[in-house]
Scaffold this active site. Structure first.
Site, PDB file in Angstrom:
ATOM      1  N   ALA A 214       0.851  -1.198   0.000  1.00  0.00           N
ATOM      2  CA  ALA A 214       0.000   0.000   0.000  1.00  0.00           C
ATOM      3  C   ALA A 214       0.880   1.239   0.000  1.00  0.00           C
ATOM      4  CB  ALA A 214      -0.908  -0.001   1.228  1.00  0.00           C
ATOM      5  N   SER A 215       0.335   2.331  -0.550  1.00  0.00           N
ATOM      6  CA  SER A 215       1.058   3.609  -0.566  1.00  0.00           C
ATOM      7  C   SER A 215       0.068   4.734  -0.302  1.00  0.00           C
ATOM      8  CB  SER A 215       1.744   3.822  -1.914  1.00  0.00           C
ATOM      9  OG  SER A 215       2.389   5.074  -1.962  1.00  0.00           O
ATOM     10  N   ILE A 218       1.505   9.612   3.559  1.00  0.00           N
ATOM     11  CA  ILE A 218       2.580   9.740   4.540  1.00  0.00           C
ATOM     12  C   ILE A 218       3.541   8.557   4.510  1.00  0.00           C
ATOM     13  CG2 ILE A 218       2.943   9.519   7.045  1.00  0.00           C
ATOM     14  CD1 ILE A 218       0.890  11.641   7.477  1.00  0.00           C
ATOM     15  N   GLN A 220       4.537   4.214   3.207  1.00  0.00           N
ATOM     16  CA  GLN A 220       4.451   3.142   2.225  1.00  0.00           C
ATOM     17  C   GLN A 220       4.751   1.831   2.943  1.00  0.00           C
ATOM     18  OE1 GLN A 220       5.718   4.251  -1.694  1.00  0.00           O
ATOM     19  NE2 GLN A 220       6.969   2.401  -1.874  1.00  0.00           N
ATOM     20  N   ASP A 374     -10.348   3.375  14.243  1.00  0.00           N
ATOM     21  CA  ASP A 374     -10.543   3.271  12.792  1.00  0.00           C
ATOM     22  C   ASP A 374     -10.809   1.814  12.410  1.00  0.00           C
ATOM     23  OD1 ASP A 374     -10.753   4.279  10.239  1.00  0.00           O
ATOM     24  OD2 ASP A 374      -8.609   4.178   9.818  1.00  0.00           O
TER      25      ASP A 374
END
Length: 549
Positions: A214-215, A218, A220, A374
């Site tokens: 994922a990237s 802020i 990676q 979250d």
């Protein structure tokens, strides 16, 4: 962090409130005259008979009042100048570079606004309301934030999660703030790892997958394997230049807030500078992975202490290859709580899986120094061994005992539809010293929450033929705009009674809405707030039996 804005909790940002738009009066000859009703030079102003001398005197008096306020604050000017100089020094050359990027972003989004404006120029409807504030309109401000990158994307997400702080139209628009960024080339990531770990990478990792999992704006994330233990891990790496950019951007926002408070002392009552300081502290914590590592370890410590270690897990942090800019964690394998077919292949009763997740999460509200704030499907998994996996502790909340005591009553009253008790609980949580008419408040709450049953919810079941069987997966489709509208209605009605809620309340409610979706999918007949297997009370110990396995 949820606590970051708690003390300024219900203050609307003076930078985002609606401003009155001057009326435009036709004056013939193809020209336009702009003025305020009864004051401007148009015919309507003259017809109302406002004397020219009175208008000039009013404007002169306003200027005199502003000048007097500045003179009264002249003693504070040296402190302001000193503060601005120190902030500029701490920003360094990066500030000028970000200023140039900011101008470029403003020009780009300004061009979009002008292009959209030109399309409405020849219509009889006039300028749409969502365009009248120019780049301060919610849509264009969100686009500007996205162009400005990491700091402003995170700030946009803060706006979206704080309906007690910002106007509803901004909260709704910033729900769309998209945090995805192009991947940084692997050779750059490799160089950051070498610099941070201060030793050859092949002495730490057996291999690192150069293709990121994922990237975001802020950080990676890359998959890897440790050399010593042969354990699969994920490496979260802070992107280059992010911290400097954050400091430059947040210092600029702080300077604007300081100047605004100096020019308008009434803004001090909104704690504008205090809110900016809290946001700055919170966002800088997010780029210090040592803080996230501490959050993960605290949560796992809570799991172990409360006997939930056979039902739930957080990833193990490998401290010997983790730093401020690099976080190496155990790689967990599992499926999100929305993948019904896979869940059924791992556990016999998906409903008990949900009960476990709820007990662990509710317990963390009162027995852990922070809670996971979250819990969307990407961060809450059923692991291959049947345990619940809590992933990504970049966003956590902290709740005060007073707020939780009121929240506990709120949840109980919500489950039983006791709106009088709910009104009392919300009044306690958002108390500002005002006298609240709880009877009228309860009636308004009944109207709001009766609409929960009208939320459009649909369970989509998809089937796919495989050589051995038919795979079935399901997901809950729920209009998030409706959920957000429901919560914003609650905030608006509460504010009309003078209540101001802490930001933790918004974070808690958002997580409960996530769990509500999981309940509709995994246990449609269960009431998660009334089921006796679920412990949300502070006066009972969390269960330590194996019944949730």
């Amino acid at each position: 962090m949820a606590s970051a804005a708690a003390r300024g909790a219900a203050v609307r940002s003076p930078l985002l409130v609606h401003h009155r738009v001057p009326l435009v009066h036709p004056s013939g000859g193809g020209s336009l005259r702009v003025g305020w009703p009864g004051i401007g030079p148009g015919r309507e102003g003259r017809r109302r008979g406002a004397p020219v001398g009175a208008r000039v005197f009013a404007r002169y008096s306003q200027a005199q009042d502003f000048s007097t306020r500045l003179q009264d604050r002249a003693g504070e000017l040296p402190k302001l100048v000193e503060d601005l100089i120190q902030t500029s020094i701490s920003t360094g050359p990066r500030g000028a570079f970000r200023m140039a990027q900011g101008i470029q972003a403003v020009l780009g989004v300004g061009g979009e606004w002008l292009n959209d404006l030109s399309k409405t120029a020849n219509t009889s409807a006039g300028i749409p309301s969502q365009m009248q504030l120019g780049l301060l309109s919610p849509l264009y401000l969100r686009r500007l934030f996205e162009r400005m990158g990491a700091t402003y994307i995170k700030l946009g997400q803060f706006v979206a999660s704080a309906p007690t702080l910002f106007p509803a139209e901004y909260v709704e628009e910033f729900q769309k703030c998209f945090d995805q960024a192009p991947a940084v080339p692997y050779d750059v990531i490799e160089s950051i790892l070498r610099e941070e770990l201060q030793r050859p990478l092949d002495s730490v990792y057996e291999y690192i997958d150069p293709v990121p999992i994922a990237s975001a704006s802020i950080a990676q994330v890359h998959g890897a394997r440790l050399k010593s233990s042969q354990k699969d891990v994920v490496i979260k790496v802070l992107k280059p230049g992010i911290e400097d950019t954050l400091v430059a951007d947040l210092n600029f926002i702080y300077v604007v807030a300081r100047v605004l408070e100096f020019l308008n002392p009434e803004l001090q009552r909104t704690s504008l500078v205090g809110i900016v300081k809290d946001i700055k502290e919170s966002m800088l914590e997010e780029v210090d992975f040592r803080k996230e590592a501490a959050n993960i370890q605290a949560f796992q410590g809570y799991i172990d202490a409360m006997g939930f270690d056979r039902q739930a897990k957080a990833p193990f942090v490998y401290q010997h290859c983790s730093t401020k800019r690099v976080l190496t964690m155990e790689r967990l394998y599992g499926v999100p709580l929305t993948d019904l077919d896979s869940i059924r292949s791992l556990v016999p009763d998906p409903e008990l899986t949900l009960v476990t997740a709820l007990n662990v999460w509710f317990g963390s509200l009162i027995s852990c120094e922070s809670f996971h704030a979250d819990v969307h499907a990407g961060n809450l998994w059923l692991l291959r061994d049947g345990r619940i996996g809590f992933i990504d502790f970049g966003i956590v909340g902290r709740i005060s005992p007073r707020t939780w005591a009121a929240m506990e009553v709120f949840l109980a009253s919500f489950a039983t539809e006791d709106y009088d008790a709910m009104a009392s609980a919300l009044s306690e949580m958002g108390a500002t010293g005002n006298d609240i008419n709880t009877n009228e408040f309860a009636k308004d709450l009944r109207k709001i929450f009766s609409s929960i049953q009208d939320l459009d919810t649909e369970i989509i079941v998809a089937t796919a033929r495989t050589p051995d069987a038919t795979a079935v997966s399901a997901n809950v489709v729920l209009d998030e705009r409706q959920m957000n509208a429901l919560f914003l209605d609650l905030v608006r009605v509460s504010e009309s009674y003078g209540l101001k809620f802490p930001r933790e309340f918004a974070l808690l409610m958002k997580q409960l809405l996530y769990f509500d979706r999981y309940t509709r999918l995994l246990a449609p007949s269960m009431n998660m707030l009334r089921d006796e297997r679920i412990n949300i009370s502070t006066n009972r110990q969390p269960r330590r039996t194996d019944r949730f396995q």
